[in-house]
Design a protein around this motif. Structure first.
Motif, short mmCIF file in Angstrom:
data_model
loop_
_atom_site.label_atom_id
_atom_site.label_comp_id
_atom_site.label_asym_id
_atom_site.label_seq_id
_atom_site.Cartn_x
_atom_site.Cartn_y
_atom_site.Cartn_z
N ALA A 70 0.83 -1.20 0.00
CA ALA A 70 0.00 0.00 0.00
C ALA A 70 0.87 1.25 0.00
CB ALA A 70 -0.90 0.00 1.23
N GLU A 71 0.36 2.32 -0.55
CA GLU A 71 1.09 3.59 -0.65
C GLU A 71 1.50 4.08 0.75
OE1 GLU A 71 2.90 6.37 -2.82
OE2 GLU A 71 1.54 4.95 -3.81
N GLY A 72 2.78 4.35 0.93
CA GLY A 72 3.26 4.89 2.19
C GLY A 72 3.56 3.87 3.27
N SER A 73 3.27 2.58 3.03
CA SER A 73 3.48 1.58 4.08
C SER A 73 4.93 1.12 4.15
CB SER A 73 2.57 0.37 3.87
OG SER A 73 2.93 -0.31 2.69
N VAL A 74 5.66 1.20 3.06
CA VAL A 74 7.05 0.78 3.04
C VAL A 74 7.91 2.00 2.74
CG1 VAL A 74 8.76 -0.67 1.91
CG2 VAL A 74 6.46 -1.53 2.28
N LYS A 75 8.86 2.28 3.64
CA LYS A 75 9.70 3.45 3.46
C LYS A 75 11.15 3.00 3.47
CE LYS A 75 10.68 7.76 5.80
NZ LYS A 75 10.45 8.45 7.04
N ARG A 76 11.86 3.27 2.41
CA ARG A 76 13.25 2.83 2.32
C ARG A 76 14.15 4.05 2.48
NH1 ARG A 76 15.83 -2.22 2.16
NH2 ARG A 76 17.99 -1.66 1.86
N ASN A 77 14.86 4.13 3.60
CA ASN A 77 15.77 5.23 3.81
C ASN A 77 17.14 4.81 3.31
OD1 ASN A 77 17.06 7.49 4.63
ND2 ASN A 77 16.56 7.31 6.81
N SER A 78 17.69 5.54 2.35
CA SER A 78 18.96 5.13 1.74
C SER A 78 20.14 5.39 2.66
CB SER A 78 19.15 5.86 0.42
OG SER A 78 19.14 7.25 0.62
N LYS A 79 20.00 6.30 3.62
CA LYS A 79 21.11 6.59 4.53
C LYS A 79 21.08 5.63 5.70
CE LYS A 79 21.62 11.58 4.09
NZ LYS A 79 21.50 12.85 4.79
N ARG A 80 22.05 4.67 5.73
CA ARG A 80 22.17 3.80 6.89
C ARG A 80 23.32 4.33 7.71
NH1 ARG A 80 22.86 -1.85 6.37
NH2 ARG A 80 21.78 -2.02 8.36
N ILE A 81 22.97 5.09 8.73
CA ILE A 81 23.97 5.85 9.48
C ILE A 81 24.63 4.98 10.55
CG2 ILE A 81 24.22 7.82 11.05
CD1 ILE A 81 21.95 9.13 9.45
N GLY A 82 25.95 5.16 10.73
CA GLY A 82 26.69 4.46 11.79
C GLY A 82 26.90 3.00 11.50
N ARG A 83 27.09 2.63 10.23
CA ARG A 83 27.28 1.22 9.88
C ARG A 83 28.69 0.98 9.32
NH1 ARG A 83 23.86 1.14 12.67
NH2 ARG A 83 21.82 0.17 12.66
N GLY A 84 29.67 1.63 9.93
CA GLY A 84 31.05 1.38 9.54
C GLY A 84 31.59 2.40 8.55
N GLU A 85 32.94 2.47 8.50
CA GLU A 85 33.61 3.46 7.66
C GLU A 85 33.31 3.27 6.18
OE1 GLU A 85 35.26 6.19 8.64
OE2 GLU A 85 34.62 5.57 10.64
N GLY A 86 33.19 2.02 5.76
CA GLY A 86 32.99 1.73 4.34
C GLY A 86 31.70 2.30 3.79
N SER A 87 30.74 2.53 4.63
CA SER A 87 29.45 3.03 4.17
C SER A 87 29.50 4.51 3.81
CB SER A 87 28.39 2.83 5.26
OG SER A 87 28.64 3.70 6.34
N GLY A 88 30.53 5.20 4.29
CA GLY A 88 30.60 6.64 4.06
C GLY A 88 29.81 7.42 5.10
#
Length: 150
Positions: free
Chosen positions: A9-27
Motif C-alpha cells: 500500500a502507498e506509504g506503508s514501506v519506506k526505504r531510507n537510503s542513509k544507513r547511518i553508523g554502519r562502519g567506515e565503508g558506508s561513508g
C-alpha cells in the motif's frame, strides 16, 4: 490483479537510503552525522525543557512574586438562568441539592457550590447549597422559593 502486479500500500514501506553508523565503508560511519564532541553527539542525549545552552533559563531569571493562600475555598458558581433553563427542560422539579447538581453535570461530587444572581428565576425552588450571593438569595425568595445553606 495477480501475483505479477502485487505491491504494498502507498506509504506503508519506506526505504531510507542513509544507513547511518554502519562502519567506515558506508561513508556514514565515524561520527555518524553527529559532528564532533558535545552532548548532542552522545547516546542518550535529550534536551531538557527550558534549557538555553547553559544561559540562565527564563524561569529562573524571572523573580517569583505573589502569594497563594493555602486555605482558600474555591466555589463552583451556578447562575440562576442556568437553573431556570434546567427547570424549563424538565430536568429539575422543585428541589435543588448537591445530588441534583452532580446528576446534571453542574458540579462535582466534592465541590463547594455558590449560587450566583445572573438571569431571572421564575420557578419556585428549594435550593440547598454551600453559599448564595445576596442578589441570588433575593431573587429565589422573590420567586417563592426557599434558601438553605449547607
Amino acid at each position: 490483479m495477480d501475483l505479477s502486479n502485487l505491491k504494498p500500500a502507498e506509504g506503508s514501506v519506506k526505504r531510507n537510503s542513509k544507513r547511518i553508523g554502519r562502519g567506515e565503508g558506508s561513508g556514514k560511519g565515524g561520527t555518524a552525522t553527529r559532528g564532533h564532541k558535545g552532548a548532542k553527539s552522545r547516546s542518550g542525549y535529550s534536551k531538557k525543557i527550558g534549557f538555553e545552552g547553559g544561559q540562565m533559563p527564563l524561569q529562573r531569571r524571572v523573580p517569583k512574586f505573589g502569594f497563594t493562600n493555602r486555605n482558600r475555598k474555591v466555589y463552583q458558581g451556578i447562575n440562576l438562568d442556568t437553573l431556570q433553563s434546567l427547570v424549563d427542560e424538565g430536568r429539575i422539579k422543585d428541589t435543588v441539592d448537591m445530588d441534583v447538581l452532580v446528576e446534571n453535570g453542574l458540579a462535582g461530587r466534592n465541590e463547594l457550590v455558590k449560587i450566583l444572581g445572573r438571569g431571572e428565576l421564575k420557578a419556585k425552588l428549594k435550593i440547598s447549597v454551600h453559599k448564595f450571593t445576596a442578589s441570588a438569595k433575593e431573587a429565589i425568595e422573590a420567586a417563592g422559593g426557599e434558601v438553605v445553606t449547607l
